[in-house]
Design a protein around this motif. Structure first.
Motif, PDB file in Angstrom:
ATOM      1  N   MET A  28       0.834  -1.209   0.000  1.00 15.61           N
ATOM      2  CA  MET A  28       0.000   0.000   0.000  1.00 15.61           C
ATOM      3  C   MET A  28       0.867   1.256   0.000  1.00 15.61           C
ATOM      4  O   MET A  28       0.544   2.233  -0.669  1.00 15.61           O
ATOM      5  CB  MET A  28      -0.967  -0.001   1.188  1.00 15.61           C
ATOM      6  CG  MET A  28      -2.096  -0.999   1.044  1.00 15.61           C
ATOM      7  SD  MET A  28      -3.023  -0.865  -0.508  1.00 15.61           S
ATOM      8  CE  MET A  28      -3.710   0.765  -0.383  1.00 15.61           C
ATOM      9  N   SER A  31       2.130   1.534  -3.472  1.00 16.54           N
ATOM     10  CA  SER A  31       1.031   1.957  -4.341  1.00 16.54           C
ATOM     11  C   SER A  31       0.770   3.459  -4.207  1.00 16.54           C
ATOM     12  O   SER A  31       0.568   4.151  -5.202  1.00 16.54           O
ATOM     13  CB  SER A  31      -0.237   1.171  -3.990  1.00 16.54           C
ATOM     14  OG  SER A  31      -1.334   1.647  -4.729  1.00 16.54           O
ATOM     15  N   THR A  49      -2.145  -2.619  -5.177  1.00 21.06           N
ATOM     16  CA  THR A  49      -3.315  -2.589  -4.303  1.00 21.06           C
ATOM     17  C   THR A  49      -3.968  -3.964  -4.247  1.00 21.06           C
ATOM     18  O   THR A  49      -4.378  -4.427  -3.175  1.00 21.06           O
ATOM     19  CB  THR A  49      -4.319  -1.526  -4.783  1.00 21.06           C
ATOM     20  OG1 THR A  49      -3.657  -0.250  -4.783  1.00 21.06           O
ATOM     21  CG2 THR A  49      -5.531  -1.451  -3.883  1.00 21.06           C
ATOM     22  N   ALA A  52      -1.903  -6.249  -2.078  1.00 16.50           N
ATOM     23  CA  ALA A  52      -2.109  -5.901  -0.670  1.00 16.50           C
ATOM     24  C   ALA A  52      -3.428  -6.498  -0.167  1.00 16.50           C
ATOM     25  O   ALA A  52      -3.488  -7.032   0.941  1.00 16.50           O
ATOM     26  CB  ALA A  52      -2.098  -4.385  -0.489  1.00 16.50           C
TER      27      ALA A  52
END
Length: 109
Positions: A28, A31, A49, A52
């Motif tokens: 994250m 990202s 994402t 994750a």
């Protein structure tokens, strides 16, 4: 704790859960560092994402298992042999799922 309960399995479940959570947070962060300026950057951000989310899914499965086991013990519904089998299965599945996620992103962080 009964003779058939193995604390090392509980420790392994928690270790896998910690790895999954750490991975999710790292992905994250990575990202969030990506821009939305190019198609490639947007794709990278979406991929990170998604990875994750998969990692968090592993952590949630483990937590649900641990909570259910606790509830079953409190209700006197625990079968040690069944519990050990379920733990071993969950560990194998969580390891495989986590390994697959890490391989897809190009190795562990």
């Amino acid at each position: 704790m009964s003779d058939t309960e193995r604390p090392d399995q509980d420790e392994e479940l928690r270790r896998i859960q910690d790895v999954a959570i750490e991975h999710a947070l790292a992905e994250m962060d990575e990202s969030a560092a990506r821009t939305l300026e190019t198609k490639e950057a947007r794709g990278d951000r979406g991929f990170l994402t998604g990875m994750a989310a998969k990692s968090l899914g592993v952590a949630v499965k483990i937590e649900q298992f641990l909570l259910l086991r606790k509830e079953r013990k409190a209700a006197g519904m625990n079968d040690p042999a069944e519990e050990e089998s379920a733990k071993a299965s969950l560990i194998a599945n969580a390891r495989a799922e986590t390994r697959g996620i890490l391989e897809r992103i190009g190795g562990g962080r």
